[in-house]
Design a protein around this motif. Structure first.
Motif, PDB file in Angstrom:
ATOM      1  N   LEU A 194       7.558   5.279   8.729  1.00 19.60           N
ATOM      2  CA  LEU A 194       8.359   5.772   7.614  1.00 19.60           C
ATOM      3  C   LEU A 194       9.729   6.267   8.062  1.00 19.60           C
ATOM      4  N   GLU A 195       9.830   6.794   9.286  1.00 17.66           N
ATOM      5  CA  GLU A 195      11.112   7.292   9.764  1.00 17.66           C
ATOM      6  C   GLU A 195      12.112   6.160   9.980  1.00 17.66           C
ATOM      7  N   ALA A 196      11.621   4.977  10.335  1.00 17.90           N
ATOM      8  CA  ALA A 196      12.498   3.838  10.596  1.00 17.90           C
ATOM      9  C   ALA A 196      12.668   2.951   9.371  1.00 17.90           C
ATOM     10  N   ALA A 197      11.609   2.801   8.583  1.00 16.13           N
ATOM     11  CA  ALA A 197      11.637   1.876   7.443  1.00 16.13           C
ATOM     12  C   ALA A 197      12.335   2.466   6.230  1.00 16.13           C
ATOM     13  N   GLY A 198      12.454   3.783   6.180  1.00 21.05           N
ATOM     14  CA  GLY A 198      13.110   4.419   5.046  1.00 21.05           C
ATOM     15  C   GLY A 198      12.135   4.739   3.929  1.00 21.05           C
ATOM     16  N   GLU A 199      12.660   5.436   2.931  1.00 21.02           N
ATOM     17  CA  GLU A 199      11.824   5.875   1.826  1.00 21.02           C
ATOM     18  C   GLU A 199      11.472   4.716   0.892  1.00 21.02           C
ATOM     19  N   VAL A 200      10.324   4.837   0.254  1.00 21.22           N
ATOM     20  CA  VAL A 200       9.896   3.851  -0.738  1.00 21.22           C
ATOM     21  C   VAL A 200      10.703   4.074  -2.008  1.00 21.22           C
ATOM     22  N   GLY A 201      11.429   3.061  -2.438  1.00 15.95           N
ATOM     23  CA  GLY A 201      12.284   3.193  -3.608  1.00 15.95           C
ATOM     24  C   GLY A 201      11.533   2.955  -4.908  1.00 15.95           C
ATOM     25  N   TYR A 202      12.244   3.081  -6.009  1.00 11.71           N
ATOM     26  CA  TYR A 202      11.652   2.791  -7.311  1.00 11.71           C
ATOM     27  C   TYR A 202      11.435   1.294  -7.462  1.00 11.71           C
ATOM     28  N   LEU A 203      10.250   0.933  -7.952  1.00 12.06           N
ATOM     29  CA  LEU A 203       9.843  -0.464  -8.132  1.00 12.06           C
ATOM     30  C   LEU A 203       9.855  -1.222  -6.812  1.00 12.06           C
ATOM     31  N   ASP A 204       9.766  -0.465  -5.730  1.00 16.63           N
ATOM     32  CA  ASP A 204       9.592  -0.994  -4.379  1.00 16.63           C
ATOM     33  C   ASP A 204       8.151  -1.463  -4.253  1.00 16.63           C
ATOM     34  N   GLY A 205       7.928  -2.596  -3.612  1.00 17.97           N
ATOM     35  CA  GLY A 205       6.580  -3.124  -3.629  1.00 17.97           C
ATOM     36  C   GLY A 205       6.088  -3.734  -2.335  1.00 17.97           C
ATOM     37  N   LEU A 206       4.771  -3.792  -2.222  1.00 19.83           N
ATOM     38  CA  LEU A 206       4.071  -4.549  -1.190  1.00 19.83           C
ATOM     39  C   LEU A 206       3.360  -5.703  -1.874  1.00 19.83           C
ATOM     40  N   VAL A 207       3.441  -6.880  -1.276  1.00 23.84           N
ATOM     41  CA  VAL A 207       2.869  -8.071  -1.894  1.00 23.84           C
ATOM     42  C   VAL A 207       1.705  -8.565  -1.036  1.00 23.84           C
ATOM     43  N   PHE A 208       0.555  -8.702  -1.669  1.00 17.51           N
ATOM     44  CA  PHE A 208      -0.648  -9.224  -1.030  1.00 17.51           C
ATOM     45  C   PHE A 208      -0.859 -10.645  -1.541  1.00 17.51           C
ATOM     46  N   PHE A 209      -1.337 -11.532  -0.667  1.00 14.49           N
ATOM     47  CA  PHE A 209      -1.582 -12.893  -1.134  1.00 14.49           C
ATOM     48  C   PHE A 209      -2.674 -13.557  -0.316  1.00 14.49           C
ATOM     49  N   GLU A 210      -3.253 -14.591  -0.912  1.00 16.89           N
ATOM     50  CA  GLU A 210      -4.296 -15.378  -0.264  1.00 16.89           C
ATOM     51  C   GLU A 210      -3.727 -16.725   0.150  1.00 16.89           C
ATOM     52  N   LYS A 211      -4.026 -17.126   1.361  1.00 17.88           N
ATOM     53  CA  LYS A 211      -3.615 -18.438   1.868  1.00 17.88           C
ATOM     54  C   LYS A 211      -4.672 -18.925   2.842  1.00 17.88           C
ATOM     55  N   GLY A 212      -5.244 -20.089   2.545  1.00 17.50           N
ATOM     56  CA  GLY A 212      -6.266 -20.649   3.426  1.00 17.50           C
ATOM     57  C   GLY A 212      -7.468 -19.748   3.594  1.00 17.50           C
ATOM     58  N   ASN A 213      -7.887 -19.119   2.499  1.00 24.14           N
ATOM     59  CA  ASN A 213      -9.043 -18.213   2.488  1.00 24.14           C
ATOM     60  C   ASN A 213      -8.852 -16.979   3.360  1.00 24.14           C
ATOM     61  N   GLN A 214      -7.613 -16.657   3.653  1.00 24.04           N
ATOM     62  CA  GLN A 214      -7.290 -15.427   4.364  1.00 24.04           C
ATOM     63  C   GLN A 214      -6.293 -14.611   3.538  1.00 24.04           C
ATOM     64  N   TYR A 215      -6.255 -13.299   3.809  1.00 26.36           N
ATOM     65  CA  TYR A 215      -5.404 -12.422   3.022  1.00 26.36           C
ATOM     66  C   TYR A 215      -4.303 -11.821   3.897  1.00 26.36           C
ATOM     67  N   TYR A 216      -3.137 -11.706   3.277  1.00 24.74           N
ATOM     68  CA  TYR A 216      -1.956 -11.220   3.988  1.00 24.74           C
ATOM     69  C   TYR A 216      -1.271 -10.141   3.158  1.00 24.74           C
ATOM     70  N   ILE A 217      -0.446  -9.337   3.847  1.00 28.75           N
ATOM     71  CA  ILE A 217       0.400  -8.351   3.192  1.00 28.75           C
ATOM     72  C   ILE A 217       1.824  -8.520   3.710  1.00 28.75           C
ATOM     73  N   THR A 218       2.800  -8.331   2.834  1.00 25.69           N
ATOM     74  CA  THR A 218       4.190  -8.445   3.246  1.00 25.69           C
ATOM     75  C   THR A 218       5.067  -7.612   2.320  1.00 25.69           C
ATOM     76  N   ASN A 219       6.317  -7.451   2.719  1.00 29.51           N
ATOM     77  CA  ASN A 219       7.348  -6.913   1.830  1.00 29.51           C
ATOM     78  C   ASN A 219       8.695  -7.420   2.325  1.00 29.51           C
ATOM     79  N   TYR A 220       9.765  -6.935   1.733  1.00 28.27           N
ATOM     80  CA  TYR A 220      11.094  -7.469   2.054  1.00 28.27           C
ATOM     81  C   TYR A 220      11.543  -7.113   3.469  1.00 28.27           C
ATOM     82  N   GLN A 221      10.838  -6.200   4.126  1.00 21.54           N
ATOM     83  CA  GLN A 221      11.254  -5.733   5.449  1.00 21.54           C
ATOM     84  C   GLN A 221      10.562  -6.442   6.602  1.00 21.54           C
TER      85      GLN A 221
END
Length: 227
Positions: A194-221
């Protein structure tokens, strides 16, 4: 009392669209609510609604979503999250003339990890939220006050994966929550301190998705991380 956070609608929408453009079909998104009022009285914290700007931002988030997949909305039971989800719905349906299912409340999108609200609020008032979060992540907060942070991140991951598993064809889960639900996922799943990535903004999001029967998490950073 006014606190200012960055608005990150574009970053969240861009992350979603990049995945859709790459052929990803099953997505769930965890976002912070929109811009809201603050109070000096911590007891009023659960009752603070959206500012006029926050209402506008939530509607715009809905209008910026693509018509397909249809958003399936979930939210925390706190008013600012319910209000955000409702206005995302209004923005989407007005633009696309397409009705969607009503928002569903879920305790997992609320501060379920706070076991003793009074003690947690007192500690935050004394040392500030970022120092409290760091102590929580470093296991310096008694477990009678806060759930284990790693367990919290694991539970949220399972919740978001379940939302993907329960999607109908051409649906995407949009889950409106709080910054404190997002910070442990960034810390423990994405390796974004959190000290390096900065504060979570409004409507800031984490995106989860399925690909090839596996699950991933990502965001703009960061690039996607396998769960």
């Amino acid at each position: 009392m006014t606190l200012k956070y960055e608005l990150r609608t574009k970053q969240t929408i861009d992350t979603i669209n990049q995945l859709l453009d790459s052929g990803i079909k099953k997505i769930s998104v965890l976002i912070r609510h929109s811009d809201r009022f603050f109070s000096e009285d911590a007891r009023l914290e659960p009752f603070m609604g959206l500012t006029d700007g926050g209402k506008k931002f939530a509607v715009e988030f809905g209008t910026n979503l693509r018509p397909i997949p249809l958003p399936r909305l979930y939210s925390s039971f706190l008013g600012r999250c319910i209000e955000t989800a409702f206005l995302i719905d209004k923005g989407f349906t007005k633009k696309n003339n397409q009705a969607i299912d009503h928002n569903c409340l879920d305790v997992m999108l609320s501060p379920f990890y706070i076991k003793d609200m009074e003690k947690a609020v007192h500690a935050v008032e004394k040392q500030g939220s970022l120092k409290f979060l760091r102590d929580w992540f470093d296991n310096k907060i008694d477990d009678s006050i806060m759930e284990d942070p790693q367990k919290t991140a694991d539970l949220l991951c399972e919740f978001m994966k379940d939302k993907i598993k329960n999607l109908k064809t051409n649906q995407m889960a949009i889950c409106v929550s709080h910054d404190w639900n997002i910070y442990p996922l960034k810390e423990f799943k994405l390796g974004l301190k959190l000290e390096a990535a900065g504060e979570v903004g409004y409507l800031d999001g984490l995106v989860f998705f399925e690909k090839g029967n596996q699950y991933y998490i990502t965001n703009y950073q960061t690039d996607p991380v396998l769960l």
